[in-house]
Design a protein around this motif. Structure first.
Motif, PDB file in Angstrom:
ATOM      1  N   UNK A  26      91.635  41.099 -42.223  1.00  0.00           N
ATOM      2  CA  UNK A  26      93.047  41.357 -42.451  1.00  0.00           C
ATOM      3  C   UNK A  26      93.747  40.017 -42.626  1.00  0.00           C
ATOM      4  N   UNK A  27      94.211  39.791 -43.853  1.00  0.00           N
ATOM      5  CA  UNK A  27      94.830  38.511 -44.200  1.00  0.00           C
ATOM      6  C   UNK A  27      96.344  38.651 -44.192  1.00  0.00           C
ATOM      7  N   UNK A  34      94.536  37.201 -39.976  1.00  0.00           N
ATOM      8  CA  UNK A  34      95.024  37.841 -38.759  1.00  0.00           C
ATOM      9  C   UNK A  34      93.849  38.211 -37.865  1.00  0.00           C
ATOM     10  N   UNK A  35      92.780  38.700 -38.464  1.00  0.00           N
ATOM     11  CA  UNK A  35      91.606  39.082 -37.691  1.00  0.00           C
ATOM     12  C   UNK A  35      90.527  39.648 -38.582  1.00  0.00           C
ATOM     13  N   UNK A  36      89.372  39.876 -37.986  1.00  0.00           N
ATOM     14  CA  UNK A  36      88.237  40.426 -38.713  1.00  0.00           C
ATOM     15  C   UNK A  36      87.508  41.395 -37.800  1.00  0.00           C
ATOM     16  N   UNK A  41      85.129  51.067 -36.465  1.00  0.00           N
ATOM     17  CA  UNK A  41      85.820  51.138 -35.178  1.00  0.00           C
ATOM     18  C   UNK A  41      86.580  49.839 -34.904  1.00  0.00           C
ATOM     19  N   UNK A  42      85.964  48.725 -35.228  1.00  0.00           N
ATOM     20  CA  UNK A  42      86.627  47.437 -35.051  1.00  0.00           C
ATOM     21  C   UNK A  42      87.816  47.290 -35.977  1.00  0.00           C
ATOM     22  N   UNK A  43      87.704  47.853 -37.174  1.00  0.00           N
ATOM     23  CA  UNK A  43      88.814  47.809 -38.127  1.00  0.00           C
ATOM     24  C   UNK A  43      89.989  48.620 -37.608  1.00  0.00           C
ATOM     25  N   UNK A  44      89.715  49.801 -37.054  1.00  0.00           N
ATOM     26  CA  UNK A  44      90.776  50.627 -36.476  1.00  0.00           C
ATOM     27  C   UNK A  44      91.460  49.888 -35.333  1.00  0.00           C
ATOM     28  N   UNK A  48      95.367  48.623 -35.048  1.00  0.00           N
ATOM     29  CA  UNK A  48      96.193  48.951 -33.878  1.00  0.00           C
ATOM     30  C   UNK A  48      96.807  47.682 -33.304  1.00  0.00           C
ATOM     31  N   UNK A  49      96.026  46.614 -33.266  1.00  0.00           N
ATOM     32  CA  UNK A  49      96.531  45.325 -32.782  1.00  0.00           C
ATOM     33  C   UNK A  49      97.660  44.821 -33.672  1.00  0.00           C
TER      34      UNK A  49
END
Length: 69
Positions: A26-27, A34-36, A41-44, A48-49
């Motif tokens: 997520x850029x 922002x994160x990877x 499940x990690x993407x969800x 949420x974060x």
């Protein structure tokens, strides 16, 4: 993980995703990451974060089958 070959002309993105075990990234608009996440499940959890970080208080649209995401 699928990287669009038109956007990844020299394979840099695909190599990064593979080397880091990442399925989604997520850029931010300023191009910082922002994160990877390694899987769905990690993407969800990452989304949420993001919602929490943005202070989002909105109702999500129902899915095509009538449920909620």
């Amino acid at each position: 993980m699928t990287v669009d070959p038109a956007a990844d002309v020299d394979g840099t993105y695909a190599a990064w995703f593979t080397a880091n075990g990442v399925a989604a990234a997520l850029q931010r608009p300023d191009f910082h990451l922002f994160g990877a996440a390694p899987d769905a499940a990690g993407t969800a959890a990452l989304l949420a974060e993001l919602r929490t970080a943005l202070g989002a208080s909105f109702v999500t649209a129902p899915t095509p089958d009538g449920g909620t995401p």
